[in-house]
Each structure stands twice: as structure tokens, then as C-alpha cells.
Design a protein around this motif. Structure first.
Motif, PDB file in Angstrom:
ATOM      1  N   GLU A 143       0.832  -1.209   0.000  1.00 32.09           N
ATOM      2  CA  GLU A 143       0.000   0.000   0.000  1.00 32.09           C
ATOM      3  C   GLU A 143       0.869   1.262   0.000  1.00 32.09           C
ATOM      4  OE1 GLU A 143      -3.957   1.928   0.337  1.00 32.09           O
ATOM      5  OE2 GLU A 143      -2.990   0.223  -0.640  1.00 32.09           O
ATOM      6  N   VAL A 144       1.929   1.234   0.798  1.00 35.85           N
ATOM      7  CA  VAL A 144       2.868   2.362   0.812  1.00 35.85           C
ATOM      8  C   VAL A 144       3.437   2.574  -0.587  1.00 35.85           C
ATOM      9  CG1 VAL A 144       5.092   3.192   1.678  1.00 35.85           C
ATOM     10  CG2 VAL A 144       3.472   2.094   3.244  1.00 35.85           C
ATOM     11  N   THR A 145       3.805   1.487  -1.257  1.00 34.15           N
ATOM     12  CA  THR A 145       4.404   1.570  -2.591  1.00 34.15           C
ATOM     13  C   THR A 145       3.401   2.066  -3.622  1.00 34.15           C
ATOM     14  OG1 THR A 145       5.888  -0.259  -2.039  1.00 34.15           O
ATOM     15  CG2 THR A 145       5.610   0.264  -4.383  1.00 34.15           C
ATOM     16  N   ARG A 146       2.182   1.512  -3.578  1.00 43.55           N
ATOM     17  CA  ARG A 146       1.168   1.875  -4.581  1.00 43.55           C
ATOM     18  C   ARG A 146       0.766   3.338  -4.500  1.00 43.55           C
ATOM     19  NH1 ARG A 146      -1.272  -3.379  -3.557  1.00 43.55           N
ATOM     20  NH2 ARG A 146      -2.486  -2.405  -1.895  1.00 43.55           N
ATOM     21  N   LYS A 147       0.578   3.854  -3.298  1.00 42.15           N
ATOM     22  CA  LYS A 147       0.038   5.207  -3.137  1.00 42.15           C
ATOM     23  C   LYS A 147       1.120   6.287  -3.197  1.00 42.15           C
ATOM     24  CE  LYS A 147      -4.007   3.489  -2.954  1.00 42.15           C
ATOM     25  NZ  LYS A 147      -4.885   3.439  -1.800  1.00 42.15           N
ATOM     26  N   GLY A 148       2.361   5.912  -3.029  1.00 39.99           N
ATOM     27  CA  GLY A 148       3.461   6.849  -3.241  1.00 39.99           C
ATOM     28  C   GLY A 148       3.560   7.999  -2.262  1.00 39.99           C
ATOM     29  N   LEU A 149       3.034   7.824  -1.042  1.00 39.25           N
ATOM     30  CA  LEU A 149       3.131   8.877  -0.035  1.00 39.25           C
ATOM     31  C   LEU A 149       4.208   8.598   1.001  1.00 39.25           C
ATOM     32  CD1 LEU A 149      -0.484  10.105   0.856  1.00 39.25           C
ATOM     33  CD2 LEU A 149       1.466  11.485   0.201  1.00 39.25           C
ATOM     34  N   GLY A 150       4.818   7.427   0.918  1.00 44.22           N
ATOM     35  CA  GLY A 150       5.856   7.084   1.885  1.00 44.22           C
ATOM     36  C   GLY A 150       5.306   6.616   3.207  1.00 44.22           C
ATOM     37  N   MET A 151       4.030   6.318   3.262  1.00 41.09           N
ATOM     38  CA  MET A 151       3.411   5.838   4.503  1.00 41.09           C
ATOM     39  C   MET A 151       2.027   5.313   4.203  1.00 41.09           C
ATOM     40  SD  MET A 151       0.737   7.951   5.613  1.00 41.09           S
ATOM     41  CE  MET A 151       0.069   9.492   5.000  1.00 41.09           C
TER      42      MET A 151
ATOM     43  N   PHE B 234       5.254  16.146   2.169  1.00 44.90           N
ATOM     44  CA  PHE B 234       5.968  17.403   1.952  1.00 44.90           C
ATOM     45  C   PHE B 234       6.009  17.775   0.470  1.00 44.90           C
ATOM     46  CE2 PHE B 234       9.469  20.429   2.059  1.00 44.90           C
ATOM     47  CZ  PHE B 234       9.218  21.096   3.243  1.00 44.90           C
ATOM     48  N   HIS B 235       6.086  16.773  -0.385  1.00 43.89           N
ATOM     49  CA  HIS B 235       6.134  17.039  -1.822  1.00 43.89           C
ATOM     50  C   HIS B 235       4.835  17.693  -2.308  1.00 43.89           C
ATOM     51  CE1 HIS B 235       7.445  16.625  -5.955  1.00 43.89           C
ATOM     52  NE2 HIS B 235       6.303  16.049  -6.260  1.00 43.89           N
ATOM     53  N   ASP B 236       3.700  17.265  -1.762  1.00 50.26           N
ATOM     54  CA  ASP B 236       2.425  17.885  -2.127  1.00 50.26           C
ATOM     55  C   ASP B 236       2.426  19.374  -1.780  1.00 50.26           C
ATOM     56  OD1 ASP B 236       1.321  15.434  -2.999  1.00 50.26           O
ATOM     57  OD2 ASP B 236       0.749  14.921  -0.949  1.00 50.26           O
TER      58      ASP B 236
ATOM     59  N   SER C 260       7.609  13.554   7.284  1.00 50.57           N
ATOM     60  CA  SER C 260       7.449  13.970   5.887  1.00 50.57           C
ATOM     61  C   SER C 260       6.033  13.794   5.382  1.00 50.57           C
ATOM     62  CB  SER C 260       8.405  13.167   4.986  1.00 50.57           C
ATOM     63  OG  SER C 260       9.739  13.358   5.376  1.00 50.57           O
ATOM     64  N   GLN C 261       5.157  13.203   6.197  1.00 51.83           N
ATOM     65  CA  GLN C 261       3.780  12.957   5.788  1.00 51.83           C
ATOM     66  C   GLN C 261       2.856  13.245   6.970  1.00 51.83           C
ATOM     67  OE1 GLN C 261       5.776  10.272   6.458  1.00 51.83           O
ATOM     68  NE2 GLN C 261       6.694   9.650   4.511  1.00 51.83           N
TER      69      GLN C 261
ATOM     70  N   PHE D 286       2.188   3.642   9.488  1.00 53.65           N
ATOM     71  CA  PHE D 286       3.413   2.899   9.204  1.00 53.65           C
ATOM     72  C   PHE D 286       4.084   3.566   8.015  1.00 53.65           C
ATOM     73  CE2 PHE D 286       5.931  -0.421   7.141  1.00 53.65           C
ATOM     74  CZ  PHE D 286       6.677  -0.881   8.225  1.00 53.65           C
ATOM     75  N   THR D 287       5.365   3.945   8.151  1.00 56.95           N
ATOM     76  CA  THR D 287       6.071   4.694   7.114  1.00 56.95           C
ATOM     77  C   THR D 287       7.222   3.878   6.541  1.00 56.95           C
ATOM     78  OG1 THR D 287       7.726   5.706   8.562  1.00 56.95           O
ATOM     79  CG2 THR D 287       5.578   6.787   8.440  1.00 56.95           C
TER      80      THR D 287
END
Length: 330
Positions: A232-240, A321-323, A304-305, A254-255
Motif C-alpha cells: 500500500e505504501v508503494t502503490r500510493k506513493g506517499l511514503g506511509m 511534503f512534496h504535495d 514527511s507525511q 506505518f512509514t
């Protein structure tokens, strides 16, 4: 031509520049010492104006007038510029009895400007003159006169408008600043006039404007495996990913940083449930908070999230943070 260039190379340009700046600084300082009750009356006249503050001028004075009009408009005083020449060819129709007209001319004798003053007065608009000549035609026809006179121009020939235009610009800024302070003009008011600027974005952009919603929110149940959480962390790309209960209330997070720490500990990750490794009581923020507050939260807590929740702790969004960087609030 080459002889002239060689002569110029022999000049001390830094000394010349410092002399020009000193002349202009001295002109502003002298003008400040001459301020009197006329300035107070002018500020009150602008403050009480039921219409618009209209700046009018020609040539270099016209350029300064445009800038002053822009300053008034961006600081809470409706304002615009009218070219004196165009005024005599129909643009006088823009001026009403409710307006205050600020007329700029260093000499006070500019033909195009002086020529339209009687028509402006007949309309009932008040006239504030900004001029260097207190006995000029402009000064005599104005209701109030602001003395913008200078001893000399920074131009070595004493011809090109330099110190005189700087003085007029400074006087306009002083008038605008006094009025905005008297109005109680705030950072929020400034942002409303500058939505495209960095301050506007910081003061007008809320978390709800930049957060990811719906299927873009990473979340799993506490009974899911750690492997599912990592996917889920990988798919959504938010780092958590958020960990939520059956009612979508936030239980933990979970990050990717948590994952790295587990790997460094040498733990066997196979078969672990996410509930066994999640961090409880994670930081969250409400959607109506300013996005810049989310930035501060991340900086203070070294994260960071952040998860976005409503008053019932229900997960309704997420951002990193990227958003915030993309939204230009960082």
C-alpha cells in the motif's frame, strides 16, 4: 565614440553611483522634514474617499503615478491610473464626484495635466497635487498640495527626472502606507489581493486544497499483514500508510522509515501483522487548517507525511511534503 568610451572607463563608477544614491536619499530625507498638516489632510481625504483614488500624470510622472496607483490598489484602496492626455479625449468619464484625484507633475506646469484640472474640479472630485513647485498652476488649482521638491536631480546635467521621481514615488508610498495602517489592513487582506503571490498562497491555501482524497489515501486494517501495508505504501506513493478501524478512524501509521528501521534490526518480517509494528497516536491535521501549518507540523516533528482527519478522527485525506512543495506553500 571610442574616445568617449575610454573616458568613461576612467571614471569611478562606484563613486558616481554613490553620489546619485546620496542625492536621492538626501531628497527624500529633506522631503520628510517638510511634511506638514497637508499630508495629514491628504491621508484623511484618501481614507474617507467613497469612490476611487485616481492617479494622473504624463511622462515620467505618469509612470510614477501608475506605480502609486498599483500600490494603493494592492493595499486596500481602490485605485487606477489615468493618462492626462487620454483624460482630455474621453477618459475624464472615469472620474466621478466620489473620487479623489492625485495629480503628479514636478514642474506643476505640464500642459496636458493642467489643462484637465478645471474639468476634474467641475465634476466635484477633490484634487491632491504632488509637485516640486508650490506656486505652480497645478498647486494653485489643487485642494491640497504635497511638497515633493528636490534641490537637484541625480542626473549630472540636472535634467533627467531622477531625484524628483524618486521623491514623488516615496511620497506616494508614504501616503499608501499611512492609509493601509489606518484601515487595519492585514496580511490576510493583502493575500486576498495577491492570490498568485507566495504570501497569498501561504495565507489562502488550506490543507483540504492540497490533500489527497478517496482512493489516493493509503490505508490498511490492523489485521492486514505487514507485506500488505508495504504494498500500500508503494502503490500510493506517499511514503506511509494509515491504519484504520472498520469505521475508518485513525489508529496508527506505518512509514517507509519504520520499514527501514525494522530491516536494520534484523527482524523476520514474514507473517507480521501491521498492528504489531505500527506507530500509534500519529500526528494528524484538520482539513480547514492552513497548508503552511502542515509544513510547520512536519518540520517540528521531523516527519514527511501527515494524515488528515475530521473532528471524529475519521481519515479523510493525506499529504506529504512534496504535495506542499508542489502547491508552492513551502
Amino acid at each position: 565614440m571610442s574616445t568617449t568610451l575610454n573616458a568613461l572607463r576612467d571614471h569611478d563608477f562606484l563613486a558616481m553611483a554613490r553620489e546619485a544614491l546620496a542625492i536621492e536619499a538626501s531628497a527624500i530625507a529633506a522631503m520628510a522634514d517638510r511634511l506638514d498638516s497637508a499630508f495629514v489632510e491628504a491621508a484623511n481625504l484618501v481614507l474617507a474617499c467613497p469612490g476611487r483614488v485616481i492617479l494622473i500624470g504624463v511622462g515620467k510622472s505618469g509612470l510614477i503615478a501608475k506605480k502609486i496607483a498599483a500600490t494603493f490598489a494592492s493595499t486596500g484602496t481602490p485605485s487606477f491610473f489615468v493618462h492626462a492626455t487620454e483624460a482630455s479625449h474621453g477618459d475624464l468619464g472615469m472620474i466621478t464626484a466620489d473620487d479623489v484625484v492625485v495629480a503628479l507633475s514636478n514642474s506643476g506646469q505640464t500642459e496636458e495635466l493642467v489643462g484637465v484640472l478645471p474639468a476634474i474640479a467641475r465634476r466635484g472630485a477633490k484634487i491632491i497635487a504632488m509637485t516640486g513647485k508650490l506656486e505652480s498652476s497645478l498647486a494653485r488649482q489643487a485642494d491640497l498640495v504635497l511638497d515633493c521638491g528636490v534641490d537637484k536631480e541625480a542626473c549630472p546635467l540636472n535634467l533627467a527626472p531622477t531625484a524628483s521621481t524618486t521623491a514623488a514615488l516615496a511620497m506616494g508610498d508614504a501616503l499608501a502606507v499611512c492609509v493601509l495602517k489606518a484601515r487595519g489592513f492585514s496580511e490576510e487582506d493583502f493575500a486576498l489581493s495577491h492570490p498568485g503571490g507566495s504570501l497569498g498562497r501561504k495565507l489562502l491555501t488550506h490543507v483540504r486544497d492540497v490533500m489527497r482524497q478517496g482512493d489516493r489515501i493509503p490505508k490498511v486494517r490492523p489485521s492486514d499483514t505487514l507485506s500488505s501495508a508495504i504494498l500500500e505504501v508503494t502503490r500510493k506513493g506517499l511514503g506511509m500508510t494509515a491504519i484504520v478501524d472498520d469505521d475508518n478512524r485513525l489508529l496508527g501509521v506505518f512509514t517507509d522509515g519504520d520499514l527501514r528501521r525494522l530491516i536494520e534490526q534484523g527482524l523476520d518480517l514474514r507473517g507480521l501483522l501491521v498492528s504489531e509494528v505500527m506507530r500509534g497516536s500519529p500526528k494528524s491535521i484538520r482539513p480547514d487548517r492552513l497548508a503552511v501549518e502542515a509544513v510547520r507540523m512536519m518540520e517540528v516533528n521531523h516527519i514527511s507525511q501527515v494524515i488528515v482527519t475530521d473532528e471524529h478522527n475519521t481519515v479523510i485525506g493525506a499529504l506529504n511534503f512534496h504535495d506542499l512543495f508542489e502547491a508552492k506553500v513551502v
